[in-house]
Write a protein that holds these residues in place. Structure first.
Motif, PDB file in Angstrom:
ATOM      1  N   UNK A   1      60.684  34.240 -35.551  1.00  0.00           N
ATOM      2  CA  UNK A   1      60.777  35.129 -36.698  1.00  0.00           C
ATOM      3  C   UNK A   1      62.126  34.967 -37.386  1.00  0.00           C
ATOM      4  N   UNK A   2      63.165  34.586 -36.644  1.00  0.00           N
ATOM      5  CA  UNK A   2      64.480  34.385 -37.254  1.00  0.00           C
ATOM      6  C   UNK A   2      64.432  33.281 -38.300  1.00  0.00           C
ATOM      7  N   UNK A   3      63.604  32.266 -38.076  1.00  0.00           N
ATOM      8  CA  UNK A   3      63.471  31.191 -39.058  1.00  0.00           C
ATOM      9  C   UNK A   3      62.764  31.695 -40.314  1.00  0.00           C
ATOM     10  N   UNK A   4      61.741  32.508 -40.130  1.00  0.00           N
ATOM     11  CA  UNK A   4      61.068  33.059 -41.305  1.00  0.00           C
ATOM     12  C   UNK A   4      62.000  33.979 -42.085  1.00  0.00           C
TER      13      UNK A   4
ATOM     14  N   UNK B   1      45.372  25.742 -42.125  1.00  0.00           N
ATOM     15  CA  UNK B   1      45.960  24.806 -41.170  1.00  0.00           C
ATOM     16  C   UNK B   1      47.430  25.099 -40.902  1.00  0.00           C
ATOM     17  N   UNK B   2      48.107  25.636 -41.907  1.00  0.00           N
ATOM     18  CA  UNK B   2      49.536  25.942 -41.766  1.00  0.00           C
ATOM     19  C   UNK B   2      49.771  27.215 -40.968  1.00  0.00           C
ATOM     20  N   UNK B   3      48.823  28.137 -41.019  1.00  0.00           N
ATOM     21  CA  UNK B   3      49.032  29.470 -40.443  1.00  0.00           C
ATOM     22  C   UNK B   3      49.425  29.466 -38.968  1.00  0.00           C
ATOM     23  N   UNK B   4      48.778  28.710 -38.072  1.00  0.00           N
ATOM     24  CA  UNK B   4      49.151  28.800 -36.647  1.00  0.00           C
ATOM     25  C   UNK B   4      50.601  28.410 -36.369  1.00  0.00           C
ATOM     26  N   UNK B   5      51.054  27.299 -36.947  1.00  0.00           N
ATOM     27  CA  UNK B   5      52.434  26.868 -36.708  1.00  0.00           C
ATOM     28  C   UNK B   5      53.433  27.825 -37.340  1.00  0.00           C
ATOM     29  N   UNK B   6      53.121  28.325 -38.526  1.00  0.00           N
ATOM     30  CA  UNK B   6      54.018  29.285 -39.191  1.00  0.00           C
ATOM     31  C   UNK B   6      54.144  30.554 -38.348  1.00  0.00           C
ATOM     32  N   UNK B   7      53.040  31.024 -37.790  1.00  0.00           N
ATOM     33  CA  UNK B   7      53.074  32.238 -36.961  1.00  0.00           C
ATOM     34  C   UNK B   7      53.784  31.992 -35.638  1.00  0.00           C
ATOM     35  N   UNK B   8      53.645  30.779 -35.100  1.00  0.00           N
ATOM     36  CA  UNK B   8      54.218  30.495 -33.777  1.00  0.00           C
ATOM     37  C   UNK B   8      55.721  30.286 -33.823  1.00  0.00           C
ATOM     38  N   UNK B   9      56.261  29.981 -34.988  1.00  0.00           N
ATOM     39  CA  UNK B   9      57.701  29.750 -35.088  1.00  0.00           C
ATOM     40  C   UNK B   9      58.500  31.026 -34.903  1.00  0.00           C
TER      41      UNK B   9
ATOM     42  N   UNK C   1      65.565  43.796 -41.724  1.00  0.00           N
ATOM     43  CA  UNK C   1      64.870  44.834 -40.950  1.00  0.00           C
ATOM     44  C   UNK C   1      63.503  44.406 -40.434  1.00  0.00           C
ATOM     45  N   UNK C   2      62.882  43.435 -41.087  1.00  0.00           N
ATOM     46  CA  UNK C   2      61.534  43.045 -40.717  1.00  0.00           C
ATOM     47  C   UNK C   2      61.373  42.595 -39.277  1.00  0.00           C
ATOM     48  N   UNK C   3      62.297  41.777 -38.741  1.00  0.00           N
ATOM     49  CA  UNK C   3      62.132  41.351 -37.347  1.00  0.00           C
ATOM     50  C   UNK C   3      62.017  42.519 -36.371  1.00  0.00           C
ATOM     51  N   UNK C   4      62.722  43.612 -36.640  1.00  0.00           N
ATOM     52  CA  UNK C   4      62.595  44.784 -35.765  1.00  0.00           C
ATOM     53  C   UNK C   4      61.199  45.392 -35.860  1.00  0.00           C
ATOM     54  N   UNK C   5      60.596  45.360 -37.074  1.00  0.00           N
ATOM     55  CA  UNK C   5      59.251  45.902 -37.237  1.00  0.00           C
ATOM     56  C   UNK C   5      58.212  45.087 -36.468  1.00  0.00           C
ATOM     57  N   UNK C   6      58.542  43.844 -36.151  1.00  0.00           N
ATOM     58  CA  UNK C   6      57.582  42.953 -35.493  1.00  0.00           C
ATOM     59  C   UNK C   6      57.706  42.962 -33.974  1.00  0.00           C
ATOM     60  N   UNK C   7      58.653  43.708 -33.458  1.00  0.00           N
ATOM     61  CA  UNK C   7      58.820  43.791 -32.007  1.00  0.00           C
ATOM     62  C   UNK C   7      57.643  44.527 -31.367  1.00  0.00           C
TER      63      UNK C   7
ATOM     64  N   UNK D   1      56.575  40.732 -46.927  1.00  0.00           N
ATOM     65  CA  UNK D   1      56.252  41.183 -45.570  1.00  0.00           C
ATOM     66  C   UNK D   1      55.128  40.379 -44.928  1.00  0.00           C
ATOM     67  N   UNK D   2      54.163  39.922 -45.725  1.00  0.00           N
ATOM     68  CA  UNK D   2      53.043  39.167 -45.152  1.00  0.00           C
ATOM     69  C   UNK D   2      53.508  37.844 -44.557  1.00  0.00           C
ATOM     70  N   UNK D   3      54.360  37.122 -45.267  1.00  0.00           N
ATOM     71  CA  UNK D   3      54.833  35.836 -44.750  1.00  0.00           C
ATOM     72  C   UNK D   3      55.817  36.029 -43.605  1.00  0.00           C
ATOM     73  N   UNK D   4      56.668  37.047 -43.685  1.00  0.00           N
ATOM     74  CA  UNK D   4      57.575  37.301 -42.557  1.00  0.00           C
ATOM     75  C   UNK D   4      56.781  37.610 -41.297  1.00  0.00           C
ATOM     76  N   UNK D   5      55.669  38.293 -41.435  1.00  0.00           N
ATOM     77  CA  UNK D   5      54.835  38.640 -40.283  1.00  0.00           C
ATOM     78  C   UNK D   5      54.118  37.426 -39.705  1.00  0.00           C
ATOM     79  N   UNK D   6      54.161  36.294 -40.422  1.00  0.00           N
ATOM     80  CA  UNK D   6      53.548  35.081 -39.906  1.00  0.00           C
ATOM     81  C   UNK D   6      52.254  34.685 -40.572  1.00  0.00           C
ATOM     82  N   UNK D   7      51.865  35.391 -41.640  1.00  0.00           N
ATOM     83  CA  UNK D   7      50.676  35.031 -42.396  1.00  0.00           C
ATOM     84  C   UNK D   7      51.001  33.963 -43.441  1.00  0.00           C
TER      85      UNK D   7
END
Length: 457
Positions: free
Chosen positions: A45-48, A35-43, A98-104, A144-150
């Motif tokens: 990346x700077x917040x994560x 249940x948490x995953x969609x909102x966490x992913x939608x936020x 560096x992670x936010x750049x990997x997610x572009x 890395x998994x949580x930064x990616x939104x998982x």
């Protein structure tokens, strides 16, 4: 068993007992993660990333308590436990930067007016983690998994339940929403059903070859993404031109750090015959100078093995190798008295077919194999079903790199100890598993590489 028991391997005494999750509690945790995953992913990346920076601060503030729990539960030296916490904090900061750049999005030229790869999280990932680095092994996947939104569910090794509870707590104290990181206090018998659950989208295991086969099969049956980082029997190749004094100093670190209980420890020392006697004599002297004792004591170099059965298995491997023709140079007898101590041990004349060559020796045992020349050394290094790491030691770095390229492993080092580093991909081949952790490749493992193709209106 209704409890998870933490036992001090230095004394054999029970530290604490932790209740296992009930079936209902497990379902609640799975529901919360999904249940948490969609909102966490939608936020954003700077917040994560900000949460990771806060997590690094929490780790450093609680370094001593976290380190002491690891030492008490699995026996690593307190100095090494502190260093493990520091490494976890550094990984948080690396991925925050560096992670936010990997997610572009990755733009790709095609017949579309615009086409790209959008990197999107899979959902909830299960981590099945070992006891030997009870914090670092978790962080190098969870960060890395949580930064990616998982969102992440942790099934930790049953002998480090206190470390597992600490992990859930520090994520919460860093401001991660409830449901992003949860500890599952369950036994290994629950893992297959959790993997099969539709709320789980991927699984990562660090553990033994046998555990990897079980988890890999369960993930395959459920059609889930998986990463397996399994055992290793890393070769430490010493060429005749190597600086023996420096090489032996590094060999001691490579084999005996973390009480020898690390998948990327150097285990097979493959030495050119011309310098083998000199290497062994220096290695023996350095090994015999190591101090065995209480891992809390700052003067200790080698603490206990994590469990009694692990010590028994290691001694059996040594005994069978000597019976097969290996020469016992030093060590080789379990220490009497309380605790699961095994002395630093050196074997010479180890050949393919012996347990110390063919199997993973998970503890303070070094096996020396003599090679005719460099080509023979590489041939021997590759005569293993494992392929995690390996190193080459030489006065000629260019030649060392050429030989390192021939090693059948996921991580090859020249004049350096094999290590994991957030900046570099980490993982193995052959029976050491598949997939990669850390770096840009690691954050990709639990993402959907979604192709987006946009045509003209």
């Amino acid at each position: 068993m209704s409890e998870l028991n933490a036992i001090n391997p230095a004394t054999g005494e029970t530290l604490a007992r932790y209740p296992r999750m009930t079936a209902d509690q497990l379902q609640v945790a799975l529901d919360r993660a999904a249940a948490t995953a969609p909102d966490w992913a939608a936020g954003p990346v700077a917040e994560r990333a900000a949460r990771l920076r806060d997590l690094a601060g929490v780790l450093r503030a609680q370094r001593e308590d976290l380190a002491r729990t690891a030492t008490q539960e699995m026996g690593k030296r307190l100095a090494e436990a502190r260093a493990e916490i520091d490494k976890c904090a550094a990984a948080c900061e690396y991925y925050a930067e560096h992670g936010p750049d990997y997610l572009q999005d990755t733009m790709i030229a095609s017949d579309a007016s615009r086409s790209l790869i959008a990197w999107q999280p899979l959902g909830t990932v299960l981590l099945v983690m070992p006891w030997n680095f009870p914090y670092w092994q978790v962080f190098r996947q969870a960060v890395p998994a949580t930064l990616a939104g998982n969102t992440v569910l942790l099934k930790h090794a049953s002998n480090v339940p206190g470390c597992a509870e600490h992990l859930e707590r520090v994520f919460a104290e860093a401001g991660f929403p409830a449901g992003v990181f949860q500890n599952l206090a369950v036994g290994s018998e629950a893992v297959a059903d959790i993997i099969a659950d539709a709320r789980i989208r991927g699984v990562s295991l660090t553990g033994s070859e046998g555990a990897g086969r079980v988890v890999g099969a369960a993930a395959g049956k459920a059609l889930k993404s998986s990463v397996l980082e399994l055992g290793g029997s890393d070769a430490f190749v010493v060429l005749a031109d190597a600086d023996l004094d420096d090489t032996v100093e590094q060999a001691v670190r490579a084999r005996f750090q973390n009480n020898g209980e690390t998948c990327i420890a150097a285990k097979r020392f493959i030495v050119e015959a011309a310098v083998a006697d000199a290497f062994i004599e220096r290695f023996r002297a350095a090994i015999e100078a190591l101090v065995i004792g209480d891992p809390i004591d700052e003067a200790t170099n080698i603490g206990p093995l994590a469990r009694a059965d692990l010590r028994d298995e290691l001694h059996d491997q040594v005994t069978r190798s000597v019976a097969a023709g290996a020469r016992l140079v030093t060590g080789g007898e379990p220490r009497a008295g309380a605790g699961y101590f095994y002395p630093p041990t050196l074997l010479d004349a180890v050949e393919p077919g012996m347990p110390a060559f063919d199997e993973e020796t998970f503890g303070p045992v070094a096996a020396v194999t003599r090679a005719r020349d460099a080509d023979h050394a590489i041939e021997l290094a590759n005569r293993s079903r494992f392929g995690l790491g390996g190193s080459v030691w030489t006065a000629d770095p260019a030649r060392g790199e050429a030989l390192a390229r021939r090693l059948e492993c996921g991580c090859a080092f020249v004049n350096g100890i094999v290590k994991s580093d957030p900046r570099l991909p980490f993982g193995g081949v052959k029976d050491s598993g598949y997939g990669r952790e850390l770096s840009e490749l690691g954050i990709r493992e639990f993402q959907n590489a979604k192709t987006i193709w946009v045509g003209q209106a």
